[in-house]
Write a protein that holds these residues in place. Structure first.
Motif, PDB file in Angstrom:
ATOM      1  N   GLN A 172      51.996  64.192  35.182  1.00  0.00           N
ATOM      2  CA  GLN A 172      51.520  65.278  36.022  1.00  0.00           C
ATOM      3  C   GLN A 172      50.577  64.783  37.115  1.00  0.00           C
ATOM      4  N   HIS A 173      49.728  63.849  36.769  1.00  0.00           N
ATOM      5  CA  HIS A 173      48.753  63.307  37.718  1.00  0.00           C
ATOM      6  C   HIS A 173      48.838  61.787  37.698  1.00  0.00           C
ATOM      7  N   LEU A 174      48.581  61.188  38.842  1.00  0.00           N
ATOM      8  CA  LEU A 174      48.570  59.733  38.920  1.00  0.00           C
ATOM      9  C   LEU A 174      47.313  59.237  38.218  1.00  0.00           C
ATOM     10  N   SER A 175      47.489  58.723  37.018  1.00  0.00           N
ATOM     11  CA  SER A 175      46.341  58.241  36.252  1.00  0.00           C
ATOM     12  C   SER A 175      46.694  56.913  35.609  1.00  0.00           C
ATOM     13  N   HIS A 176      45.677  56.187  35.205  1.00  0.00           N
ATOM     14  CA  HIS A 176      45.861  54.856  34.644  1.00  0.00           C
ATOM     15  C   HIS A 176      45.017  54.736  33.382  1.00  0.00           C
ATOM     16  N   GLN A 200      55.294  54.849  37.499  1.00  0.00           N
ATOM     17  CA  GLN A 200      54.184  54.054  38.012  1.00  0.00           C
ATOM     18  C   GLN A 200      54.469  52.595  37.665  1.00  0.00           C
ATOM     19  N   GLU A 201      54.421  51.730  38.687  1.00  0.00           N
ATOM     20  CA  GLU A 201      54.683  50.300  38.458  1.00  0.00           C
ATOM     21  C   GLU A 201      53.369  49.539  38.388  1.00  0.00           C
ATOM     22  N   TYR A 202      53.278  48.694  37.375  1.00  0.00           N
ATOM     23  CA  TYR A 202      52.109  47.848  37.164  1.00  0.00           C
ATOM     24  C   TYR A 202      52.558  46.390  37.147  1.00  0.00           C
ATOM     25  N   VAL A 203      51.749  45.515  37.742  1.00  0.00           N
ATOM     26  CA  VAL A 203      52.012  44.080  37.733  1.00  0.00           C
ATOM     27  C   VAL A 203      50.861  43.404  37.012  1.00  0.00           C
ATOM     28  N   ARG A 237      55.377  39.423  50.858  1.00  0.00           N
ATOM     29  CA  ARG A 237      55.578  40.403  49.783  1.00  0.00           C
ATOM     30  C   ARG A 237      54.487  40.282  48.721  1.00  0.00           C
ATOM     31  N   LEU A 238      54.201  39.059  48.305  1.00  0.00           N
ATOM     32  CA  LEU A 238      53.191  38.854  47.267  1.00  0.00           C
ATOM     33  C   LEU A 238      51.792  39.185  47.779  1.00  0.00           C
ATOM     34  N   ARG A 239      51.521  38.824  49.012  1.00  0.00           N
ATOM     35  CA  ARG A 239      50.217  39.156  49.604  1.00  0.00           C
ATOM     36  C   ARG A 239      50.020  40.661  49.610  1.00  0.00           C
ATOM     37  N   ASN A 240      51.069  41.397  49.976  1.00  0.00           N
ATOM     38  CA  ASN A 240      50.973  42.857  49.996  1.00  0.00           C
ATOM     39  C   ASN A 240      50.742  43.427  48.602  1.00  0.00           C
ATOM     40  N   LEU A 241      51.419  42.868  47.599  1.00  0.00           N
ATOM     41  CA  LEU A 241      51.186  43.328  46.227  1.00  0.00           C
ATOM     42  C   LEU A 241      49.722  43.174  45.851  1.00  0.00           C
ATOM     43  N   VAL A 242      49.160  42.018  46.182  1.00  0.00           N
ATOM     44  CA  VAL A 242      47.766  41.728  45.820  1.00  0.00           C
ATOM     45  C   VAL A 242      46.806  42.606  46.615  1.00  0.00           C
ATOM     46  N   VAL A 243      46.995  42.667  47.908  1.00  0.00           N
ATOM     47  CA  VAL A 243      46.038  43.368  48.777  1.00  0.00           C
ATOM     48  C   VAL A 243      46.098  44.877  48.597  1.00  0.00           C
ATOM     49  N   HIS A 244      47.274  45.415  48.339  1.00  0.00           N
ATOM     50  CA  HIS A 244      47.417  46.863  48.237  1.00  0.00           C
ATOM     51  C   HIS A 244      47.385  47.382  46.804  1.00  0.00           C
ATOM     52  N   ALA A 245      47.175  46.488  45.843  1.00  0.00           N
ATOM     53  CA  ALA A 245      47.076  46.910  44.442  1.00  0.00           C
ATOM     54  C   ALA A 245      45.815  47.750  44.254  1.00  0.00           C
ATOM     55  N   ASN A 246      45.875  48.670  43.320  1.00  0.00           N
ATOM     56  CA  ASN A 246      44.709  49.483  42.977  1.00  0.00           C
ATOM     57  C   ASN A 246      43.952  48.752  41.873  1.00  0.00           C
ATOM     58  N   TRP A 247      43.081  47.840  42.264  1.00  0.00           N
ATOM     59  CA  TRP A 247      42.413  46.955  41.323  1.00  0.00           C
ATOM     60  C   TRP A 247      41.520  47.701  40.347  1.00  0.00           C
ATOM     61  N   GLU A 248      41.041  48.876  40.699  1.00  0.00           N
ATOM     62  CA  GLU A 248      40.220  49.650  39.769  1.00  0.00           C
ATOM     63  C   GLU A 248      41.047  50.179  38.594  1.00  0.00           C
ATOM     64  N   SER A 249      42.367  50.108  38.704  1.00  0.00           N
ATOM     65  CA  SER A 249      43.230  50.569  37.619  1.00  0.00           C
ATOM     66  C   SER A 249      43.597  49.440  36.661  1.00  0.00           C
ATOM     67  N   THR A 250      43.079  48.248  36.882  1.00  0.00           N
ATOM     68  CA  THR A 250      43.433  47.101  36.045  1.00  0.00           C
ATOM     69  C   THR A 250      43.005  47.338  34.604  1.00  0.00           C
ATOM     70  N   ASP A 251      43.967  47.099  33.690  1.00  0.00           N
ATOM     71  CA  ASP A 251      43.635  47.301  32.278  1.00  0.00           C
ATOM     72  C   ASP A 251      43.189  45.983  31.638  1.00  0.00           C
ATOM     73  N   LYS A 294      36.387  44.635  29.107  1.00  0.00           N
ATOM     74  CA  LYS A 294      37.331  43.519  29.205  1.00  0.00           C
ATOM     75  C   LYS A 294      38.045  43.542  30.560  1.00  0.00           C
ATOM     76  N   ALA A 295      38.392  44.723  31.028  1.00  0.00           N
ATOM     77  CA  ALA A 295      39.035  44.862  32.332  1.00  0.00           C
ATOM     78  C   ALA A 295      38.100  44.385  33.439  1.00  0.00           C
ATOM     79  N   GLU A 296      36.831  44.731  33.329  1.00  0.00           N
ATOM     80  CA  GLU A 296      35.833  44.303  34.323  1.00  0.00           C
ATOM     81  C   GLU A 296      35.685  42.784  34.329  1.00  0.00           C
ATOM     82  N   GLU A 297      35.700  42.182  33.147  1.00  0.00           N
ATOM     83  CA  GLU A 297      35.606  40.719  33.037  1.00  0.00           C
ATOM     84  C   GLU A 297      36.825  40.073  33.685  1.00  0.00           C
ATOM     85  N   TYR A 298      37.995  40.655  33.439  1.00  0.00           N
ATOM     86  CA  TYR A 298      39.219  40.150  34.057  1.00  0.00           C
ATOM     87  C   TYR A 298      39.103  40.186  35.578  1.00  0.00           C
ATOM     88  N   LEU A 299      38.634  41.304  36.111  1.00  0.00           N
ATOM     89  CA  LEU A 299      38.497  41.441  37.565  1.00  0.00           C
ATOM     90  C   LEU A 299      37.493  40.440  38.136  1.00  0.00           C
TER      91      LEU A 299
END
Length: 180
Positions: free
Chosen positions: A10-14, A141-144, A109-123, A21-26
């Motif tokens: 229903q809503h775009l959520s992550h 929803q696609e996650y990399v 393509r890879l640069r765009n994936l990295v730059v336009h990723a929603n990094w705050e959604s990283t699990d 742990k996600a913060e440490e990863y980032l």
């Protein structure tokens, strides 16, 4: 890089279960993200330089007028058209050309994936939301999963591609001026 899809409800959520742990990863990933941006900008600048030389080697002004406000993929396509025309005129395929074009496109393509990723959604497993895919199956929803290793491979590809671009261009000029 691994990818996963999650059905859009229903809503775009992550879901980020372990935020610490996600913060440490980032924190560990941020330097690599910065290097990807820096090296990619250098690659794009090198592509601009090569394209400008296609117009005239006396000044970059003419080429820069044409390239102004062009996005990276349009510049790659323009470079490809110039090279295709050159090779048709020679009736010869230059060594390394196809791989260079593929690497230029893949770097973008890879640069765009990295730059336009929603990094705050990283699990906590490093999966980051990159886009909403729409198909006959509905919205997903696609996650990399950007690992330290995969980010390093992107950096290496971009750096390698920049050097390949210059090597190819030198070879092209050697062929043009009969030095080969």
């Amino acid at each position: 890089m691994k990818t996963k899809l999650k059905e859009f409800i229903q809503h775009l959520s992550h879901d980020v279960e372990d935020e610490e742990k996600a913060e440490e990863y980032l924190d560990n990933a941020l330097p690599s993200i910065g290097l990807i941006v820096m090296y990619f900008n250098s690659l794009e600048s090198s592509l601009d330089s090569v394209l400008c030389e296609n117009f005239t080697d006396r000044t970059d002004s003419t080429g820069l007028i044409v390239l102004n406000k062009m996005n990276y993929s349009s510049k790659v396509e323009l470079f490809k058209r110039f090279c295709d025309d050159f090779q048709v005129g020679l009736n010869k395929q230059l060594e390394g050309y196809e791989l260079l074009i593929n690497d230029l496109a893949e770097s973008g393509r890879l640069r765009n994936l990295v730059v336009h990723a929603n990094w705050e959604s990283t699990d906590d497993e490093g999966y980051t939301y990159v886009r909403l895919k729409m198909s006959k199956k509905g919205m997903q929803q696609e996650y990399v999963q950007f690992t330290e290793d995969s980010l390093q491979k992107i950096i290496e590809l971009v750096i390698k591609t920049k050097f390949k671009l210059y090597e190819f261009w030198e070879h092209r000029n050697d062929v043009l001026y009969g030095r080969v």
